[in-house]
Design a protein around this motif. Structure first.
Motif, PDB file in Angstrom:
ATOM      1  N   THR A   1      -8.661   1.190  -5.237  1.00 25.01           N
ATOM      2  CA  THR A   1      -9.996   1.075  -4.656  1.00 25.01           C
ATOM      3  C   THR A   1     -10.495   2.462  -4.284  1.00 25.01           C
ATOM      4  OG1 THR A   1      -9.394  -1.085  -3.712  1.00 25.01           O
ATOM      5  CG2 THR A   1     -11.355  -0.002  -2.825  1.00 25.01           C
TER       6      THR A   1
ATOM      7  N   HIS B   1      -8.936   7.227  -2.200  1.00 21.84           N
ATOM      8  CA  HIS B   1      -8.256   6.194  -2.976  1.00 21.84           C
ATOM      9  C   HIS B   1      -7.457   5.296  -2.041  1.00 21.84           C
ATOM     10  CE1 HIS B   1      -9.050   8.906  -6.270  1.00 21.84           C
ATOM     11  NE2 HIS B   1      -8.409   8.167  -7.153  1.00 21.84           N
ATOM     12  N   THR B   2      -7.398   4.008  -2.371  1.00 27.34           N
ATOM     13  CA  THR B   2      -6.415   3.111  -1.772  1.00 27.34           C
ATOM     14  C   THR B   2      -5.589   2.536  -2.912  1.00 27.34           C
ATOM     15  OG1 THR B   2      -7.883   2.519   0.048  1.00 27.34           O
ATOM     16  CG2 THR B   2      -6.034   1.057  -0.380  1.00 27.34           C
ATOM     17  N   TYR B   3      -4.271   2.692  -2.832  1.00 26.52           N
ATOM     18  CA  TYR B   3      -3.363   2.242  -3.882  1.00 26.52           C
ATOM     19  C   TYR B   3      -2.568   1.039  -3.382  1.00 26.52           C
ATOM     20  CZ  TYR B   3      -3.998   6.964  -5.837  1.00 26.52           C
ATOM     21  OH  TYR B   3      -4.514   8.126  -6.333  1.00 26.52           O
ATOM     22  N   HIS B   4      -2.617  -0.058  -4.125  1.00 23.92           N
ATOM     23  CA  HIS B   4      -1.749  -1.199  -3.855  1.00 23.92           C
ATOM     24  C   HIS B   4      -0.834  -1.392  -5.059  1.00 23.92           C
ATOM     25  CE1 HIS B   4      -4.805  -2.250  -0.723  1.00 23.92           C
ATOM     26  NE2 HIS B   4      -3.708  -2.616  -0.089  1.00 23.92           N
TER      27      HIS B   4
ATOM     28  N   GLU C   1       0.849  -1.191   0.000  1.00 23.16           N
ATOM     29  CA  GLU C   1       0.000   0.000   0.000  1.00 23.16           C
ATOM     30  C   GLU C   1       0.882   1.238   0.000  1.00 23.16           C
ATOM     31  OE1 GLU C   1      -3.680   1.949   2.576  1.00 23.16           O
ATOM     32  OE2 GLU C   1      -3.274  -0.204   2.682  1.00 23.16           O
TER      33      GLU C   1
ATOM     34  N   GLU D   1     -13.252   4.442  -2.112  1.00 19.70           N
ATOM     35  CA  GLU D   1     -13.990   4.044  -0.915  1.00 19.70           C
ATOM     36  C   GLU D   1     -15.048   5.041  -0.467  1.00 19.70           C
ATOM     37  OE1 GLU D   1     -10.468   3.856   1.380  1.00 19.70           O
ATOM     38  OE2 GLU D   1     -10.151   1.709   1.051  1.00 19.70           O
TER      39      GLU D   1
ATOM     40  N   THR E   1      -4.922   9.575  -2.303  1.00 19.12           N
ATOM     41  CA  THR E   1      -5.240   8.863  -1.070  1.00 19.12           C
ATOM     42  C   THR E   1      -6.146   9.705  -0.179  1.00 19.12           C
ATOM     43  OG1 THR E   1      -3.117   7.726  -1.159  1.00 19.12           O
ATOM     44  CG2 THR E   1      -4.256   7.713   0.947  1.00 19.12           C
TER      45      THR E   1
END
Length: 211
Positions: free
Chosen positions: A131, A110-113, A100, A133, A106
């Motif tokens: 993702t 946003h979620t960044y992997h 992550e 959210e 973010t």
């Protein structure tokens, strides 16, 4: 001392090649159900010479290798095809274990992997699993070097690139010059998950990319 060390290193490569050729010749011979005597006769070599070659104890000439390749029914290149092939180096990321990372988006839900990474300061590409959210969040436009490819996995999303608006659903993809302003516009159906892969047109990529 250094000269001796360098010489030893120079001598190791031919020895490795001799061993590789010997193993390859033995494997092909046994695969074809042939004895050393049979192959030696076909290649016009002595059995002792062939035995030394198979055990990596001598360096055969190209002419002898060509005779051996013909005796075994293969091309000369077949004897070298997997020599010095890079081993390993693959990056394997289990489901849910992508690193992550923090990007400007973010703060906007946003979620960044990050699913793979290049070692060192320069990057060729970056694949992210993203993702979203928070429904109804307003996203600032992103601009960065490279070409970006988006593949929608889950949910429905309006996404803008330049002046164009696209509705992305599972299975849809979008490719564009990432120097254009682009952003998620409206979340139509939660949850939202998509792959964003950035390919850099040159090695002058930065390490702080926004999506």
């Amino acid at each position: 001392m250094n000269d001796k060390t360098e010489l030893t290193g120079m001598e190791s490569a031919p020895k490795l090649l001799d061993k590789h050729l010997g193993n390859t010749l033995r494997h092909l011979r046994l695969e074809n159900g042939l004895t050393i005597a049979e192959v030696a006769e076909r290649a016009a070599l002595s059995r002792g010479m062939l035995s030394k070659i198979e055990n990596g104890l001598t360096s055969p000439s190209l002419e002898k290798l060509e005779h051996l390749a013909n005796a075994l029914g293969v091309t000369l290149s077949k004897l070298f095809h997997d020599y010095d092939t890079p081993k390993g180096g693959a990056q394997y990321v289990k489901h849910g274990e992508g690193m992550e990372v923090v990007r400007r988006g973010t703060k906007c839900g946003h979620t960044y992997h990050l699913l793979a990474y290049d070692q060192g300061p320069k990057k060729l590409f970056e694949p992210f699993l993203i993702t979203l959210e928070e429904q109804g969040e307003i996203f600032a436009p992103f601009e960065h070097p490279g070409t970006e490819f988006i593949y929608m996995l889950e949910g429905r999303l309006e996404y803008t690139v330049g002046d164009e608006l696209y509705v992305l659903e599972p299975g849809d993809s979008l490719t564009f010059n990432a120097e254009q302003p682009h952003r998620p516009e409206n979340i139509l159906q939660m949850p939202i998950r998509y792959l964003a892969i950035i390919y850099y047109d040159s090695l002058d990529s930065t390490t702080d990319i926004e999506l």
